[in-house]
Motif scaffolding. Structure first.
Motif, short mmCIF file in Angstrom:
data_model
loop_
_atom_site.label_atom_id
_atom_site.label_comp_id
_atom_site.label_asym_id
_atom_site.label_seq_id
_atom_site.Cartn_x
_atom_site.Cartn_y
_atom_site.Cartn_z
N THR A 62 142.26 -7.02 -0.35
CA THR A 62 143.61 -6.72 -0.83
C THR A 62 143.72 -5.30 -1.33
OG1 THR A 62 144.00 -9.04 -1.43
CG2 THR A 62 145.38 -7.38 -2.50
N VAL A 63 142.75 -4.88 -2.14
CA VAL A 63 142.76 -3.52 -2.68
C VAL A 63 142.63 -2.50 -1.56
CG1 VAL A 63 141.47 -1.89 -4.11
CG2 VAL A 63 141.91 -4.20 -4.94
N LEU A 64 141.77 -2.79 -0.59
CA LEU A 64 141.61 -1.88 0.55
C LEU A 64 142.91 -1.71 1.33
CD1 LEU A 64 138.16 -2.59 2.25
CD2 LEU A 64 139.01 -0.41 1.40
N ILE A 65 143.59 -2.81 1.58
CA ILE A 65 144.83 -2.74 2.35
C ILE A 65 145.86 -1.89 1.62
CG2 ILE A 65 146.77 -4.07 3.25
CD1 ILE A 65 144.76 -6.38 3.68
N PHE A 66 146.05 -2.15 0.35
CA PHE A 66 147.04 -1.40 -0.41
C PHE A 66 146.62 0.06 -0.59
CE2 PHE A 66 148.78 -5.51 -1.37
CZ PHE A 66 150.12 -5.27 -1.67
N GLY A 67 145.35 0.29 -0.90
CA GLY A 67 144.89 1.65 -1.13
C GLY A 67 144.82 2.47 0.13
N ALA A 68 144.06 2.00 1.13
CA ALA A 68 143.92 2.76 2.37
C ALA A 68 145.24 2.82 3.13
CB ALA A 68 142.83 2.12 3.24
N GLY A 69 145.98 1.70 3.18
CA GLY A 69 147.25 1.70 3.89
C GLY A 69 148.24 2.69 3.30
N GLY B 223 141.00 -6.00 7.04
CA GLY B 223 142.04 -5.42 6.20
C GLY B 223 142.36 -3.98 6.58
N VAL B 224 141.32 -3.18 6.82
CA VAL B 224 141.52 -1.78 7.17
C VAL B 224 142.21 -1.64 8.53
CG1 VAL B 224 140.32 0.37 7.75
CG2 VAL B 224 139.59 -0.96 5.78
N VAL B 225 141.78 -2.42 9.50
CA VAL B 225 142.38 -2.35 10.84
C VAL B 225 143.84 -2.78 10.80
CG1 VAL B 225 142.30 -3.32 13.17
CG2 VAL B 225 140.18 -2.61 12.05
N CYS B 226 144.14 -3.83 10.04
CA CYS B 226 145.54 -4.27 9.92
C CYS B 226 146.39 -3.19 9.25
CB CYS B 226 145.62 -5.58 9.15
SG CYS B 226 145.09 -7.02 10.08
N ALA B 227 145.83 -2.56 8.21
CA ALA B 227 146.56 -1.48 7.53
C ALA B 227 146.81 -0.33 8.49
CB ALA B 227 145.77 -1.00 6.32
N LEU B 228 145.80 0.02 9.28
CA LEU B 228 145.95 1.09 10.26
C LEU B 228 147.03 0.74 11.29
CD1 LEU B 228 144.95 3.69 11.75
CD2 LEU B 228 143.39 2.18 12.98
N ALA B 229 146.96 -0.47 11.85
CA ALA B 229 147.92 -0.87 12.88
C ALA B 229 149.35 -0.84 12.35
CB ALA B 229 147.56 -2.27 13.39
N ALA B 230 149.53 -1.35 11.12
CA ALA B 230 150.87 -1.38 10.55
C ALA B 230 151.39 0.03 10.26
CB ALA B 230 150.87 -2.22 9.28
N MET B 231 150.53 0.89 9.74
CA MET B 231 150.97 2.23 9.37
C MET B 231 151.18 3.15 10.57
SD MET B 231 151.55 2.15 6.28
CE MET B 231 151.25 1.00 4.94
N MET B 232 150.53 2.86 11.68
CA MET B 232 150.68 3.69 12.87
C MET B 232 151.72 3.15 13.85
SD MET B 232 148.70 6.41 12.70
CE MET B 232 149.31 6.49 10.99
N THR B 233 152.26 1.96 13.60
CA THR B 233 153.27 1.40 14.51
C THR B 233 154.53 0.97 13.76
OG1 THR B 233 152.23 -0.80 14.36
CG2 THR B 233 151.54 0.62 16.18
N LEU B 234 154.39 0.04 12.82
CA LEU B 234 155.57 -0.48 12.12
C LEU B 234 156.20 0.57 11.23
CD1 LEU B 234 157.45 -2.79 11.38
CD2 LEU B 234 155.77 -3.55 9.69
N LEU B 235 155.39 1.30 10.46
CA LEU B 235 155.96 2.32 9.58
C LEU B 235 156.69 3.40 10.38
CD1 LEU B 235 156.35 3.54 6.77
CD2 LEU B 235 154.12 4.67 7.04
N PRO B 236 156.11 3.97 11.45
CA PRO B 236 156.87 4.95 12.24
C PRO B 236 158.18 4.39 12.80
CG PRO B 236 154.55 5.06 12.80
CD PRO B 236 154.72 3.86 11.93
N ALA B 237 158.13 3.15 13.26
CA ALA B 237 159.34 2.55 13.82
C ALA B 237 160.44 2.46 12.76
CB ALA B 237 159.03 1.18 14.40
N LEU B 238 160.10 1.99 11.58
CA LEU B 238 161.10 1.87 10.51
C LEU B 238 161.63 3.23 10.08
CD1 LEU B 238 159.47 -0.94 8.34
CD2 LEU B 238 161.47 -1.14 9.82
N LEU B 239 160.74 4.21 9.98
CA LEU B 239 161.18 5.55 9.57
C LEU B 239 162.14 6.15 10.59
CD1 LEU B 239 157.80 7.04 8.25
CD2 LEU B 239 159.76 6.29 6.89
#
Length: 712
Positions: A258-265, A333-349
């Motif tokens: 959990t901490v990794l996802i929030f911190g690294a993400g 956790g790290v891979v999920c954070a990466l996938a979300a930040m490189m796909t979902l976050l750009p799409a929303l922005l």
């Protein structure tokens, strides 16, 4: 054009003819919507399974023990013997002025109630365990073991019911229930409250820091929402691995994930949003700006997440069950954070457009206000006196590393909580009242056919003062051996080693030595062995990724040495603070290995962000020395924010009532801050100033600049 103007396609542009292919603008709108739709589907599928992860999270002693250790085998075997596992308990009665006859009578009645309600190991039907008074007459100890306690819920329920029976003693009399079974029940109660508390606390910390960083009333919500989606999907994936491959998911592992996802993400989000803001000033359309931003920072983010995931997966080589399982759980956790930040976050922005940055909207064609930042000053000082800065920083880190010699000894079981539960209070009272002997047995198991020889060997072992046969069944016989020294002392550990040595020579006995103290001994020895295996693997994995990204041998070596120095300094500061300041009575034996993996993998992240930007500037023809200062000036602020966020999220672990979590969170937080504000800012920049083109040896940049120098 005002700063708040949204740049869009002209409203009076002619419509495309029927049947014509979609315009670029339409395609650019369709791609983000498609990405969001895919993540919505993934979230809908994940939520039901994510909610079930808590149901399969295990915190049995064997889940935190070495896979191949004798004590682990003993724990498994005693749970399989007839009657299920046993839970050793201690009922302690104490009165400061001395126990009265009424106190002793009450104690006898309470022990009788327990014997009537449960089956006691080693006692005949209807028999009541013997109570032992202390020499000073103030404490009465009754030791017994409940059978049929193989299930955690059954054990915890039994502990709670016994405590209900002994509640509300007469004035002045203290009655406490301790022993390994009670410690385990108290641990379960603490673990149950960890998950929700950690998730909420981490989310609040990240939200506050994002608001302060972006200075926008809305923008901070988007990264936080995306991190939440990544957390849900990762929990669902971990649940799937538990069900499919019997992966060990402990509270420690899921908490760290959990901490990794929030911190690294959040770190990846900060880097991407910062670069996207830059590109919005250059590109008319948000979609094009996002593509440029992903091209610019994408390789660094991919390499960053790759180092963390690779470092965590190296933990698979560890023998310790909890550490071994932390590898895939954390990597997910790290891979999920990466996938979300490189796909979902750009799409929303892209879909939300420029106005999301209100009130500081980056208008197309505008030029950001240039201010002399802290990192410009720090880079200038490193550029003027690189030798002084590098030597001074290295001496400071080296001095802090000396603090490791002040680290406390190995953590005892009774000191694993920051807030003392009843079981620990009972254990401490027993040790004070009975200093001359151990009240906690060492478990011995052997094949029943060799029982006479084994019992004789156990009784003849130096340091063993009492041996009691517990039960037989399933081809095994169990004994409880009591050492003359107190639990987890050096004397008792030596007795356990001698006992194992005596029993190893008995052919056909398959004798094993376990119990809480033996488990602590195996933890210490296994952690030492795991460090020898995992640390070289982590260093090799990180170096390979850095070499592939930076196309150099020198820069990766410098970054790796720098983060190892940060780890040593952070651990040294822990040695100066854990016992004298924070009152921790020992160091969890897993702390050196786990903090090394996290600090090397996470610390290299910031070096990657800095050196990748330096390389990017150098490829444009900027000399290396100047490129390093430009990289520090342009990335310093966002990387500092990322470091603060990551350190703060790990500090949330320090609020949990477990010494392991507190020590893990504090060491990693301090190490990240050292790397962010000292190592990366001063030392790596100073090294770049000194080495110049040699920083990139033997890669393309080294050769290109070398040729330029020769031409001049």
């Amino acid at each position: 054009m005002g700063p708040a103007t949204e740049v869009t396609e002209r409203a009076d542009a002619p419509a495309p003819p029927p049947g014509a292919p979609p315009t670029r603008s339409r395609r650019q709108r369709a791609v983000p919507w498609g990405v969001v739709a895919l993540w919505v589907v993934a979230l809908v599928l994940a939520v039901p399974f994510a909610a079930k992860l808590a149901d399969v999270t295990r915190d049995k002693p064997t889940d935190y023990l070495p896979g191949g250790a004798d004590s682990t085998r003993v724990q498994h075997l005693v749970e399989q013997l007839p009657g299920g596992g046993t839970s050793a308990l201690l009922l302690v009665h104490h009165r400061e002025g001395g126990l009265t006859a009424a106190d002793r009578q009450l104690a006898r009645a309470q022990v009788r109630q327990v014997a009537d309600a449960y089956t006691l190991a080693g006692e005949k039907d209807g028999a009541v365990p013997r109570s032992v008074p202390a020499k000073d007459g103030r404490t009465l100890l009754t030791a017994f073991s409940l059978t049929g306690m193989g299930d955690e819920d059954v054990r915890d329920e039994a502990v709670h019911r016994i405590r209900d029976r002994i509640a509300d003693p007469p004035s002045g009399l203290t009655v406490e229930l301790g022993g390994p079974g009670a410690v385990a029940a108290d641990s379960s109660e603490i673990f149950e409250s960890v998950d929700g508390t950690l998730m909420l606390g981490t989310a609040v910390v990240v939200a506050v820091l994002l608001i302060l960083t972006y200075r926008s009333p809305v923008l901070w919500l988007v990264p936080l929402l995306v991190v939440g989606v990544a957390a849900m999907v990762s929990r669902a994936l971990v649940y799937g691995l538990v069900q499919a491959f019997d992966l060990t998911a402990t509270t420690m592992n899921t908490s760290v994930m959990t901490v990794l996802i929030f911190g690294a993400g959040t770190d990846y989000a900060l880097l991407l949003v910062s670069r996207y803001r830059e590109e919005l000033r250059v590109h008319r359309r948000p979609f094009e700006a996002m593509v440029a931003a992903l091209r610019g920072c994408g390789p660094a983010v991919l390499a960053s997440s790759g180092t963390v995931a690779a470092g965590l997966l190296c933990l698979l080589a560890a023998d310790l069950n909890s550490v071994n399982a932390l590898g895939p759980v954390g990597a997910i956790g790290v891979v999920c954070a990466l996938a979300a930040m490189m796909t979902l976050l750009p799409a929303l922005l892209v879909l939300l457009g420029r106005r999301l940055f209100w009130p500081l909207i980056p208008a197309f064609g505008s030029t950001p206000t240039v201010r002399r930042s802290l990192f410009t000053f720090m880079g200038s000082s490193a550029g003027r006196r690189p030798v002084t800065v590098l030597v001074g920083g290295a001496l400071l880190l080296g001095t802090l590393c000396l603090g490791v010699f002040a680290l406390p000894g190995d953590l005892r079981e009774q000191d694993t909580f920051t807030e003392k539960p009843e079981s620990v209070a009972a254990q401490e009272r027993v040790q004070k009242a009975f200093p001359e002997s151990s009240s906690r047995p060492v478990t011995v198991l052997a094949r029943t056919g060799a029982a006479p020889r084994v019992e004789q060997a156990v009784r003849g072992t130096d340091g063993v003062v009492r041996v009691e046969k517990e039960r037989s069944g399933g081809g095994w016989t169990e004994w409880a051996a009591y050492a003359k020294d107190k639990p987890e002392s050096a004397g008792e550990m030596a007795t356990i080693r001698r006992l194992r040595g005596e029993l190893d020579g008995l052919r056909g006995a398959e004798a094993l030595v376990g119990g809480p103290s033996a488990q602590q001994l195996d933890l210490q020895e296994t952690n030492a062995d795991d460090r020898k295996v995992v640390i070289p693997l982590v260093l090799a994995a990180v170096l390979v990724i850095l070499i592939a990204l930076l196309r150099s041998l020198v820069a990766p070596l410098i970054l790796t040495v720098a983060v190892v120095a940060s780890w040593g300094a952070a651990l040294g500061l822990g040695g100066l603070a854990f016992e004298p300041v924070l009152g921790f009575e020992g160091l969890d034996p897993g702390i050196p290995l786990m903090t090394f993996v996290f600090l090397v993998a996470l610390g290299v992240d910031y070096g990657i962000f800095l050196m990748h930007r330096t390389r990017e500037e150098s490829l444009r023809g900027v000399p290396v020395a100047e490129a390093s200062l430009t990289a520090l000036r342009t990335t310093g602020g966002v990387i500092a924010s990322a470091g603060i966020v990551l350190a703060a999220t790990f500090c949330v672990l320090a609020t949990l009532p477990m010494v392991l979590m507190a020590q893990l969170g504090l060491v990693i937080a301090v190490g990240v801050l050292l790397d962010t504000f000292l190592v990366r800012t001063y030392l790596v920049t100073s090294a770049s100033q000194l080495l110049k083109r040699w920083m990139w040896w033997p890669g393309r940049l080294f050769r290109t600049e070398s040729e330029g120098v020769r031409r001049e």
